[in-house]
Design an enzyme around this catalytic site. Structure first.
Site, PDB file in Angstrom:
ATOM      1  N   ILE A 108       3.953   6.144  -4.826  1.00  0.00           N
ATOM      2  CA  ILE A 108       3.654   6.768  -3.533  1.00  0.00           C
ATOM      3  C   ILE A 108       4.917   7.048  -2.737  1.00  0.00           C
ATOM      4  CG2 ILE A 108       1.334   5.777  -3.399  1.00  0.00           C
ATOM      5  CD1 ILE A 108       2.372   3.813  -1.327  1.00  0.00           C
ATOM      6  N   GLY A 134       9.529  11.096  -1.376  1.00  0.00           N
ATOM      7  CA  GLY A 134      10.467  11.074  -0.269  1.00  0.00           C
ATOM      8  C   GLY A 134      11.904  11.295  -0.711  1.00  0.00           C
ATOM      9  N   ASP A 182       3.402   7.942   8.920  1.00  0.00           N
ATOM     10  CA  ASP A 182       3.727   7.249   7.678  1.00  0.00           C
ATOM     11  C   ASP A 182       4.668   6.076   7.907  1.00  0.00           C
ATOM     12  OD1 ASP A 182       2.133   8.893   6.182  1.00  0.00           O
ATOM     13  OD2 ASP A 182       3.738  10.199   5.504  1.00  0.00           O
ATOM     14  N   ASN A 210      13.543  10.005  -3.018  1.00  0.00           N
ATOM     15  CA  ASN A 210      13.654  10.094  -4.472  1.00  0.00           C
ATOM     16  C   ASN A 210      13.647  11.531  -4.978  1.00  0.00           C
ATOM     17  OD1 ASN A 210      13.285   8.986  -7.340  1.00  0.00           O
ATOM     18  ND2 ASN A 210      11.426  10.172  -7.070  1.00  0.00           N
TER      19      ASN A 210
END
Length: 290
Positions: free
Chosen positions: A176, A180, A64, A182
């Protein structure tokens, strides 16, 4: 394959990753053998190939983090990205290394679906002059430095003052990117295809402003106030910029700014396999629980 339209493909390999580099060379040899133009670069290095006008799509061999770095270079280009997972989580990647041949053939034939996702545009002004600007795929974060002191911010949304905030920082994320930092900070998990901006204070003092979700077109403005400790702007956890008192950060949404190839595993299946969603087993609540 003989009648297939010839394509220009850029292959980007995870930095200093021997297996990814080897597979990249294998894929490049196969593509050129089919009559396509294929270039191979290592992630993180400067290259004019990202801006080639005839680029059809990009194949990223990495995780990622590598996907994020490549996607930032392609914001607004309408050049889709296929991820071959050489990382751990793989939220953004769609193929496994052993499946590359089938996936790339489908991309060449136009059979892979393309998902358009929003990004964030950010800029920092200092004393009225542009200091830095760029794009973010996951999030834009303002956070304190090494000292355990608070960041003091004044916050506006679409020109309306929300108020002042004292906290360890603040996260502005795309859908998207919401899964994470957040979510770890208590923010909302947003469905990837939404056009929205997540707004999450990190450990706010006295909880003066709660986590919120804004429409993607919202213009958000943060100003660093007197009393702040050393603070930093971080983009996608990869790029940084030290901020000073009086600096103003502008963040707004960019709809359909990046394109990812492949339908892949559903959003909720990805959440289940990565521990975000627990499967209920007893009682009436048999669905998923975040």
């Amino acid at each position: 394959m003989q009648n297939q339209h010839k394509r220009h493909i850029l292959l980007v390999c995870k930095a200093r990753h021997e297996r990814a580099a080897q597979l990249g060379e294998e894929i490049r040899a196969w593509l050129t053998g089919q009559g396509h133009t294929a270039d191979l670069v290592e992630a993180g290095l400067p290259s004019s190939l990202y801006s080639a006008s005839d680029l059809d799509f990009v194949v990223v061999l990495g995780g990622d983090g590598t996907m994020l770095g490549v996607a930032r270079r392609l914001v607004g280009r309408n050049v889709p990205v296929l991820g071959v997972n050489f990382g751990r989580v793989g939220f953004l990647t769609d193929a496994q290394p052993e499946d590359w041949h089938e996936k790339i053939e489908e991309c060449l034939k136009g059979q892979e679906p393309i998902r358009s996702c929003m990004a964030l545009r950010w800029s920092v002004l200092r004393s009225g002059a542009m200091l830095a600007e760029g794009a973010a795929i996951n999030d834009v974060v303002v956070s304190r430095g090494a000292l355990s002191r608070l960041v003091c911010l004044d916050i506006w949304a679409d020109g309306q003052r929300m108020g002042s905030l004292r906290s360890d920082g603040i996260i502005l994320c795309t859908p998207i990117g919401s899964s994470g930092y957040n979510v770890s900070a208590g923010g909302a998990l947003l469905y990837p295809l939404m056009d929205a901006i997540g707004f999450t204070p990190v450990c706010p003092f006295l909880n003066t402003i709660s986590p919120m979700v804004f429409p993607g077109k919202t213009d958000i403005q943060l100003q660093i106030l007197r009393g702040s400790t050393d603070c930093y702007l971080t983009v996608d956890g990869q790029e940084g910029q030290k901020l000073e008192m009086g600096d103003i950060l502008y963040v707004s949404g960019l709809p359909s700014a990046v394109q990812f190839m492949g339908e892949g595993t559903s959003f909720f299946e990805r959440l289940r396999t990565r521990g975000f969603v627990l499967q209920g087993s007893t009682g009436n609540n048999t669905g998923e629980n975040l």
